[in-house]
Design a protein around this motif. Structure first.
Motif, PDB file in Angstrom:
ATOM      1  N   ALA A 202       0.846  -1.186   0.000  1.00 53.58           N
ATOM      2  CA  ALA A 202       0.000   0.000   0.000  1.00 53.58           C
ATOM      3  C   ALA A 202       0.885   1.241   0.000  1.00 53.58           C
ATOM      4  O   ALA A 202       2.112   1.149  -0.132  1.00 53.58           O
ATOM      5  N   ALA A 203       0.279   2.412   0.157  1.00 55.45           N
ATOM      6  CA  ALA A 203       1.030   3.672   0.117  1.00 55.45           C
ATOM      7  C   ALA A 203       2.201   3.629   1.091  1.00 55.45           C
ATOM      8  O   ALA A 203       2.067   3.169   2.227  1.00 55.45           O
ATOM      9  N   GLY A 204       3.332   4.091   0.631  1.00 52.91           N
ATOM     10  CA  GLY A 204       4.522   4.124   1.465  1.00 52.91           C
ATOM     11  C   GLY A 204       5.207   2.779   1.622  1.00 52.91           C
ATOM     12  O   GLY A 204       6.133   2.621   2.430  1.00 52.91           O
ATOM     13  N   GLY A 205       4.756   1.764   0.854  1.00 50.66           N
ATOM     14  CA  GLY A 205       5.391   0.452   0.905  1.00 50.66           C
ATOM     15  C   GLY A 205       4.882  -0.444   2.013  1.00 50.66           C
ATOM     16  O   GLY A 205       5.487  -1.483   2.307  1.00 50.66           O
ATOM     17  N   PHE A 206       3.754  -0.079   2.634  1.00 54.13           N
ATOM     18  CA  PHE A 206       3.230  -0.878   3.748  1.00 54.13           C
ATOM     19  C   PHE A 206       2.665  -2.206   3.251  1.00 54.13           C
ATOM     20  O   PHE A 206       1.780  -2.239   2.397  1.00 54.13           O
ATOM     21  N   LEU A 207       3.184  -3.301   3.798  1.00 55.33           N
ATOM     22  CA  LEU A 207       2.681  -4.637   3.489  1.00 55.33           C
ATOM     23  C   LEU A 207       2.812  -5.494   4.745  1.00 55.33           C
ATOM     24  O   LEU A 207       3.913  -5.844   5.160  1.00 55.33           O
ATOM     25  N   PRO A 208       1.688  -5.823   5.398  1.00 57.61           N
ATOM     26  CA  PRO A 208       1.740  -6.591   6.645  1.00 57.61           C
ATOM     27  C   PRO A 208       2.491  -7.913   6.469  1.00 57.61           C
ATOM     28  O   PRO A 208       2.464  -8.517   5.393  1.00 57.61           O
ATOM     29  N   GLN A 209       3.112  -8.344   7.530  1.00 61.71           N
ATOM     30  CA  GLN A 209       3.918  -9.555   7.474  1.00 61.71           C
ATOM     31  C   GLN A 209       3.115 -10.755   6.974  1.00 61.71           C
ATOM     32  O   GLN A 209       3.603 -11.551   6.164  1.00 61.71           O
ATOM     33  N   HIS A 210       1.866 -10.883   7.453  1.00 62.10           N
ATOM     34  CA  HIS A 210       1.086 -12.065   7.101  1.00 62.10           C
ATOM     35  C   HIS A 210       0.607 -12.072   5.646  1.00 62.10           C
ATOM     36  O   HIS A 210       0.096 -13.083   5.164  1.00 62.10           O
ATOM     37  N   GLN A 211       0.802 -10.955   4.934  1.00 62.82           N
ATOM     38  CA  GLN A 211       0.403 -10.903   3.524  1.00 62.82           C
ATOM     39  C   GLN A 211       1.578 -11.114   2.570  1.00 62.82           C
ATOM     40  O   GLN A 211       1.374 -11.248   1.359  1.00 62.82           O
ATOM     41  N   ARG A 212       2.770 -11.190   3.088  1.00 63.31           N
ATOM     42  CA  ARG A 212       3.952 -11.153   2.224  1.00 63.31           C
ATOM     43  C   ARG A 212       4.187 -12.443   1.444  1.00 63.31           C
ATOM     44  O   ARG A 212       4.881 -12.432   0.430  1.00 63.31           O
ATOM     45  N   THR A 213       3.601 -13.537   1.874  1.00 61.66           N
ATOM     46  CA  THR A 213       3.762 -14.792   1.141  1.00 61.66           C
ATOM     47  C   THR A 213       2.439 -15.306   0.578  1.00 61.66           C
ATOM     48  O   THR A 213       2.387 -16.389   0.006  1.00 61.66           O
ATOM     49  N   ALA A 214       1.376 -14.513   0.744  1.00 62.25           N
ATOM     50  CA  ALA A 214       0.043 -14.983   0.360  1.00 62.25           C
ATOM     51  C   ALA A 214      -0.053 -15.307  -1.125  1.00 62.25           C
ATOM     52  O   ALA A 214      -0.591 -16.352  -1.515  1.00 62.25           O
ATOM     53  N   LEU A 215       0.451 -14.422  -1.983  1.00 61.18           N
ATOM     54  CA  LEU A 215       0.304 -14.639  -3.418  1.00 61.18           C
ATOM     55  C   LEU A 215       0.986 -15.920  -3.875  1.00 61.18           C
ATOM     56  O   LEU A 215       0.441 -16.681  -4.669  1.00 61.18           O
ATOM     57  N   LYS A 216       2.171 -16.157  -3.373  1.00 63.85           N
ATOM     58  CA  LYS A 216       2.887 -17.364  -3.770  1.00 63.85           C
ATOM     59  C   LYS A 216       2.148 -18.612  -3.299  1.00 63.85           C
ATOM     60  O   LYS A 216       2.052 -19.619  -4.018  1.00 63.85           O
ATOM     61  N   GLN A 217       1.573 -18.547  -2.108  1.00 67.44           N
ATOM     62  CA  GLN A 217       0.807 -19.687  -1.593  1.00 67.44           C
ATOM     63  C   GLN A 217      -0.409 -19.973  -2.453  1.00 67.44           C
ATOM     64  O   GLN A 217      -0.702 -21.124  -2.761  1.00 67.44           O
ATOM     65  N   TRP A 218      -1.131 -18.923  -2.863  1.00 63.08           N
ATOM     66  CA  TRP A 218      -2.318 -19.134  -3.687  1.00 63.08           C
ATOM     67  C   TRP A 218      -1.949 -19.596  -5.084  1.00 63.08           C
ATOM     68  O   TRP A 218      -2.678 -20.397  -5.700  1.00 63.08           O
ATOM     69  N   ALA A 219      -0.840 -19.104  -5.600  1.00 63.40           N
ATOM     70  CA  ALA A 219      -0.389 -19.587  -6.909  1.00 63.40           C
ATOM     71  C   ALA A 219      -0.062 -21.070  -6.850  1.00 63.40           C
ATOM     72  O   ALA A 219      -0.422 -21.842  -7.745  1.00 63.40           O
ATOM     73  N   ARG A 220       0.595 -21.490  -5.790  1.00 62.86           N
ATOM     74  CA  ARG A 220       0.914 -22.911  -5.616  1.00 62.86           C
ATOM     75  C   ARG A 220      -0.349 -23.749  -5.446  1.00 62.86           C
ATOM     76  O   ARG A 220      -0.371 -24.939  -5.773  1.00 62.86           O
ATOM     77  N   ALA A 221      -1.410 -23.131  -4.926  1.00 61.09           N
ATOM     78  CA  ALA A 221      -2.673 -23.840  -4.727  1.00 61.09           C
ATOM     79  C   ALA A 221      -3.517 -23.902  -6.000  1.00 61.09           C
ATOM     80  O   ALA A 221      -4.612 -24.463  -5.993  1.00 61.09           O
ATOM     81  N   GLY A 222      -3.015 -23.300  -7.084  1.00 60.73           N
ATOM     82  CA  GLY A 222      -3.713 -23.395  -8.354  1.00 60.73           C
ATOM     83  C   GLY A 222      -4.624 -22.246  -8.708  1.00 60.73           C
ATOM     84  O   GLY A 222      -5.360 -22.320  -9.698  1.00 60.73           O
ATOM     85  N   VAL A 223      -4.617 -21.181  -7.908  1.00 61.60           N
ATOM     86  CA  VAL A 223      -5.431 -20.014  -8.236  1.00 61.60           C
ATOM     87  C   VAL A 223      -4.851 -19.331  -9.480  1.00 61.60           C
ATOM     88  O   VAL A 223      -3.633 -19.139  -9.581  1.00 61.60           O
ATOM     89  N   LEU A 224      -5.724 -18.958 -10.419  1.00 66.52           N
ATOM     90  CA  LEU A 224      -5.281 -18.372 -11.683  1.00 66.52           C
ATOM     91  C   LEU A 224      -5.264 -16.846 -11.669  1.00 66.52           C
ATOM     92  O   LEU A 224      -4.393 -16.224 -12.272  1.00 66.52           O
ATOM     93  N   ASN A 225      -6.247 -16.260 -11.001  1.00 68.14           N
ATOM     94  CA  ASN A 225      -6.356 -14.790 -11.029  1.00 68.14           C
ATOM     95  C   ASN A 225      -7.076 -14.293  -9.789  1.00 68.14           C
ATOM     96  O   ASN A 225      -7.661 -15.078  -9.034  1.00 68.14           O
ATOM     97  N   GLY A 226      -7.031 -12.986  -9.609  1.00 65.50           N
ATOM     98  CA  GLY A 226      -7.686 -12.388  -8.450  1.00 65.50           C
ATOM     99  C   GLY A 226      -8.529 -11.198  -8.850  1.00 65.50           C
ATOM    100  O   GLY A 226      -8.167 -10.420  -9.737  1.00 65.50           O
ATOM    101  N   ASP A 227      -9.691 -11.065  -8.187  1.00 67.68           N
ATOM    102  CA  ASP A 227     -10.554  -9.913  -8.414  1.00 67.68           C
ATOM    103  C   ASP A 227     -11.281  -9.575  -7.120  1.00 67.68           C
ATOM    104  O   ASP A 227     -10.924 -10.073  -6.042  1.00 67.68           O
ATOM    105  N   ARG A 228     -12.354  -8.774  -7.178  1.00 69.40           N
ATOM    106  CA  ARG A 228     -13.059  -8.356  -5.978  1.00 69.40           C
ATOM    107  C   ARG A 228     -14.552  -8.692  -6.003  1.00 69.40           C
ATOM    108  O   ARG A 228     -15.245  -8.442  -5.024  1.00 69.40           O
ATOM    109  N   GLU A 229     -15.058  -9.212  -7.130  1.00 73.40           N
ATOM    110  CA  GLU A 229     -16.505  -9.383  -7.269  1.00 73.40           C
ATOM    111  C   GLU A 229     -16.984 -10.816  -7.469  1.00 73.40           C
ATOM    112  O   GLU A 229     -18.146 -11.128  -7.175  1.00 73.40           O
ATOM    113  N   THR A 230     -16.141 -11.683  -7.997  1.00 72.38           N
ATOM    114  CA  THR A 230     -16.606 -13.006  -8.417  1.00 72.38           C
ATOM    115  C   THR A 230     -17.242 -13.798  -7.287  1.00 72.38           C
ATOM    116  O   THR A 230     -18.304 -14.410  -7.457  1.00 72.38           O
TER     117      THR A 230
END
Length: 305
Positions: A202-230
């Motif tokens: 987020a602004a100023g480079g803020f990224l909580p510790q618990h979010q720093r590996t989330a994307l890689k974990q979801w990619a490994r779990a087979g998630v293809l894309n991310g959105d806000r409405e589906t």
């Protein structure tokens, strides 16, 4: 006004039924305030879209898509949402456009569930790539969604699945094949945050510790894309006995390092969505015809006996 079949008796005894609009806010003419839709002019098939500058629209989601239709009419405009109905290859469909996120999708869907006979809802929008093989310009057709947002948790426990209707998925896939676009079918992840929850500082480079590996974990779990409405569209449609699906263009991929490309693949996503609706329309007409034939056959057999 409609009542959900499970809650008809509840509404009769609801403590605050005289104090709150249990069937939604309506104006003096009986039109729902949030969407302003004339329900009788809303088609069976509805594309749910977002005013998203990242999709690279020339004039906007509604105007760009409306150019592909004939016999277009405005059927709702509240300032928050705009809705049109038009025809694509003999299929009458509506398009509703509003803001982004699950809560905004909820507002649109509740008015549509309450005030129209629409029964098929397809989310058409942009997304960020997560899967290792997903690139900008690709199309993702969702068959299931990770409910990593808050809206749907207000309706059902997290153990409840967010799944797309098989007929919708098949129609979109067939349309993608015929259109010749590069597409994937798989899992989408819906979030509330478009920054830290999606692995973007987020602004100023803020990224909580618990979010720093989330994307890689979801990619490994087979998630293809991310959105806000589906997730919201799939879950709410399922709860109300409606059909739903989601098709999104991909503009970037933070996991693989593919850089953002404004509007990449989004025109193709709209084209596939429209072709998918046309195929659903043909399928539904064929099913209705077969049902009539079977009904007539049973009646003839009953008369014989």
């Amino acid at each position: 006004m409609k009542s959900h079949p499970w809650d008809k008796d509840f509404l009769e005894t609801y403590e605050f039924k005289e104090n709150v609009p249990v069937h939604g806010l309506v104006d003096a003419e009986g039109l729902p305030v949030l969407t302003g839709i004339h329900g009788e002019r809303v088609a069976r098939y509805v594309l749910v879209m977002v005013r998203d500058p990242l999709c690279g629209y020339k004039e906007g989601a509604l105007a760009d898509t409306a150019r592909k239709l004939t016999d277009v009419e405005v059927v709702g405009n509240s300032g928050m949402f705009e809705t049109i109905t038009g025809t694509y290859r003999n299929a009458r469909l509506s398009i509703i456009v509003g803001g982004s996120g699950g809560p905004e999708a909820e507002l649109a869907l509740m008015d549509l569930f309450e005030h129209s006979e629409a029964d098929t809802f397809i989310r058409v929008g942009g997304s960020g790539g997560v899967g290792f093989g997903v690139k900008p310009g690709d199309i993702v057709i969702t068959h299931g969604c990770v409910r990593d947002e808050g809206l749907t948790a207000a309706y059902v426990p997290q153990s409840y699945p967010a799944v797309a209707n098989i007929d919708v998925v098949t129609a979109l896939q067939n349309a993608a094949v015929e259109t010749g676009v590069r597409y994937h079918i798989g899992l989408t992840r819906s979030t509330d945050s478009d920054f830290v929850q999606f692995g973007r500082p987020a602004a100023g480079g803020f990224l909580p510790q618990h979010q720093r590996t989330a994307l890689k974990q979801w990619a490994r779990a087979g998630v293809l894309n991310g959105d806000r409405e589906t997730a919201a569209i799939l879950v709410l449609s399922s709860l109300y006995g409606k059909r739903a699906g989601s098709i999104c263009s991909v503009a970037d991929n933070v996991v693989t390092g593919d850089k953002f490309e404004l509007g990449s693949g989004h025109v193709a996503a709209i084209d596939v969505a429209l072709e998918g609706v046309a195929k659903l329309h043909d399928l539904d007409n064929q099913q209705e015809l077969e049902n009539k034939i079977q009904y007539k056959r049973r009646r003839n057999e009953e008369e014989v006996y």
